[in-house]
Design a protein around this motif. Structure first.
Motif, mmCIF file in Angstrom:
data_model
loop_
_atom_site.group_PDB
_atom_site.id
_atom_site.type_symbol
_atom_site.label_atom_id
_atom_site.label_comp_id
_atom_site.label_asym_id
_atom_site.label_seq_id
_atom_site.Cartn_x
_atom_site.Cartn_y
_atom_site.Cartn_z
ATOM 1 N N GLY A 73 0.787 -1.231 0.000
ATOM 2 C CA GLY A 73 0.000 0.000 0.000
ATOM 3 C C GLY A 73 0.815 1.275 0.000
ATOM 4 N N GLY A 74 2.030 1.207 0.505
ATOM 5 C CA GLY A 74 2.902 2.380 0.465
ATOM 6 C C GLY A 74 2.601 3.437 1.506
ATOM 7 N N PHE A 75 1.873 3.087 2.561
ATOM 8 C CA PHE A 75 1.591 4.044 3.633
ATOM 9 C C PHE A 75 2.682 3.903 4.696
ATOM 10 N N ASN A 76 3.416 4.967 4.915
ATOM 11 C CA ASN A 76 4.579 4.865 5.803
ATOM 12 C C ASN A 76 4.227 4.883 7.287
ATOM 13 N N LYS A 77 3.796 3.706 7.771
ATOM 14 C CA LYS A 77 3.528 3.583 9.195
ATOM 15 C C LYS A 77 4.206 2.328 9.773
ATOM 16 N N ARG A 78 4.021 1.194 9.111
ATOM 17 C CA ARG A 78 4.610 -0.049 9.612
ATOM 18 C C ARG A 78 5.393 -0.762 8.501
ATOM 19 N N ALA A 79 6.472 -1.422 8.889
ATOM 20 C CA ALA A 79 7.308 -2.143 7.906
ATOM 21 C C ALA A 79 6.499 -3.231 7.223
ATOM 22 N N CYS A 80 6.762 -3.468 5.941
ATOM 23 C CA CYS A 80 5.996 -4.484 5.216
ATOM 24 C C CYS A 80 6.866 -5.268 4.225
ATOM 25 N N GLN A 81 7.469 -4.580 3.266
ATOM 26 C CA GLN A 81 8.207 -5.307 2.222
ATOM 27 C C GLN A 81 9.441 -4.513 1.784
ATOM 28 N N ILE A 82 10.529 -5.207 1.518
ATOM 29 C CA ILE A 82 11.726 -4.534 0.987
ATOM 30 C C ILE A 82 12.285 -5.310 -0.209
ATOM 31 N N GLU A 83 12.974 -4.571 -1.054
ATOM 32 C CA GLU A 83 13.598 -5.156 -2.241
ATOM 33 C C GLU A 83 15.113 -5.059 -2.034
ATOM 34 N N VAL A 84 15.775 -6.196 -2.008
ATOM 35 C CA VAL A 84 17.199 -6.223 -1.684
ATOM 36 C C VAL A 84 18.035 -6.482 -2.944
ATOM 37 N N ALA A 85 19.128 -5.756 -3.054
ATOM 38 C CA ALA A 85 20.036 -5.947 -4.199
ATOM 39 C C ALA A 85 20.570 -7.370 -4.168
ATOM 40 N N GLN A 86 20.741 -7.932 -5.334
ATOM 41 C CA GLN A 86 21.065 -9.350 -5.409
ATOM 42 C C GLN A 86 22.369 -9.742 -4.710
ATOM 43 N N ASN A 87 23.367 -8.845 -4.785
ATOM 44 C CA ASN A 87 24.630 -9.210 -4.145
ATOM 45 C C ASN A 87 24.576 -9.082 -2.620
ATOM 46 N N TYR A 88 23.424 -8.692 -2.097
ATOM 47 C CA TYR A 88 23.226 -8.628 -0.644
ATOM 48 C C TYR A 88 22.368 -9.811 -0.179
ATOM 49 N N TYR A 89 22.181 -10.771 -1.069
ATOM 50 C CA TYR A 89 21.297 -11.903 -0.807
ATOM 51 C C TYR A 89 22.089 -13.201 -0.885
ATOM 52 N N ASN A 90 21.821 -14.108 0.057
ATOM 53 C CA ASN A 90 22.490 -15.404 0.051
ATOM 54 C C ASN A 90 21.550 -16.428 -0.588
ATOM 55 N N PRO A 91 21.849 -16.901 -1.799
ATOM 56 C CA PRO A 91 20.925 -17.806 -2.487
ATOM 57 C C PRO A 91 20.823 -19.189 -1.843
ATOM 58 N N ILE A 92 21.809 -19.564 -1.039
ATOM 59 C CA ILE A 92 21.773 -20.897 -0.411
ATOM 60 C C ILE A 92 20.793 -20.895 0.771
ATOM 61 N N THR A 93 20.933 -19.900 1.648
ATOM 62 C CA THR A 93 20.054 -19.849 2.829
ATOM 63 C C THR A 93 18.773 -19.055 2.555
ATOM 64 N N LYS A 94 18.719 -18.395 1.389
ATOM 65 C CA LYS A 94 17.595 -17.528 0.998
ATOM 66 C C LYS A 94 17.342 -16.448 2.060
ATOM 67 N N THR A 95 18.424 -15.891 2.549
ATOM 68 C CA THR A 95 18.328 -14.805 3.530
ATOM 69 C C THR A 95 19.196 -13.640 3.070
ATOM 70 N N MET A 96 19.027 -12.504 3.757
ATOM 71 C CA MET A 96 19.877 -11.349 3.454
ATOM 72 C C MET A 96 21.243 -11.591 4.093
#
Lengths: 125, 153
Positions: free
Chosen positions: A63-86
């Motif tokens: 929704g894009g209403f800045n009150k509570r955290a909801c979703q983030i888009e992380v750059a690929q090189n900041y992502y661990n593809p094995i554990t699927k975590t940041m």
């Protein structure tokens, strides 16, 4: 041929360097949704904690209403593809930048421009 | 004069390595490059066209630098490209340093400050090569004129 010697060497070096550069596993950014242990926990510590974010590949439409955290888009090189975590350690560790919601003490949301390694953030009401 | 020619050739080779390598890296992962450009406040919705234009311009500059006949044009193109990249990186460093770098290959890992330094270095190198190439061409022309005058006399 002698005239092209340096240029040919340059092209060889460029192609060689490209061939030996490790490729990325995926070709897009990674989406994470905020999933704290306690569903109502929007404290600064929890929102900033990468382990409270779960990998997803579906844009859940916050929704894009800045009150509570909801979703983030992380750059690929900041992502661990094995554990699927940041990544939380090393040079490519994610740092989530947060703000306190106005008039809501203890309720934090992610800076809409992200943070270190975070391309985008969408919050909710 | 031979030394000037050698310096121009070495700088041109370095520029070819830089442009060709980064263009290949960008074309190998166009989605990431496009997404990162889309986050830039300067590029935003023009990211699709820019994500194609940049590697194409880099490959064209490499080709011009490769062929001795077109080297001067290649050096002009390199200087213009490097100046544009330097200004862009400078802007990003000041206004949005947290965004990931949309550079190509291992240059992405440099970070904004090191990337700015690299760009400034290559901008200066391309300018030096351009001036040396011009000086060399002037000297060759003067020598040719002198020889033809001598033959006429």
């Amino acid at each position: 041929m002698k005239k092209y010697l340096f240029s040919l060497m340059a092209v060889t070096v460029a192609v060689g360097a490209f061939a030996f550069t490790p490729r990325k596993v995926h070709s897009s950014s990674m989406l994470f949704i905020y999933t704290p242990v306690d569903a109502g926990d929007y404290s600064e510590t929890s929102v900033k904690n990468p382990t409270n974010w779960t990998f997803t590949n579906v844009d859940i439409g916050c929704g894009g209403f800045n009150k509570r955290a909801c979703q983030i888009e992380v750059a690929q090189n900041y992502y661990n593809p094995i554990t699927k975590t940041m990544n939380t350690t090393g040079g490519n560790a994610v740092v989530i930048d947060v703000y306190q919601a106005a008039g809501n003490p203890g309720c934090y949301y992610v800076n809409p421009t992200g943070g270190v390694g975070v391309w985008d953030a969408t919050n909710k009401f | 004069m031979k030394r000037k020619g050698l310096i121009v050739e070495i700088i041109s080779a370095l520029l070819i390595v830089l442009f060709f390598y980064t263009a290949l890296s960008k074309l190998a992962d166009p989605v990431t490059f496009r997404v990162v450009l889309g986050k830039s406040p300067l590029i935003g919705k023009n990211n699709v066209i820019v994500s194609w234009l940049v590697p194409i311009a880099e490959i064209m500059a490499s080709f011009l630098l490769f062929v001795p006949r077109f080297r001067r044009a290649g050096l002009y193109a390199s200087f213009v490209l490097m100046t544009a990249f330097t200004l862009y990186v400078g802007y990003m460093l000041i206004f949005t340093p947290d965004l990931p770098c949309s550079c190509g290959g291992v240059i992405t890992k440099l970070g904004w400050k090191s990337h700015l330094l690299l760009n400034i270095t290559f901008t200066i190198l391309s300018l030096v090569a351009l001036l040396l190439q011009k000086k060399k061409a002037d000297e060759e022309r003067a020598k040719k004129d002198h020889t033809s005058l001598f033959l006429q006399a």
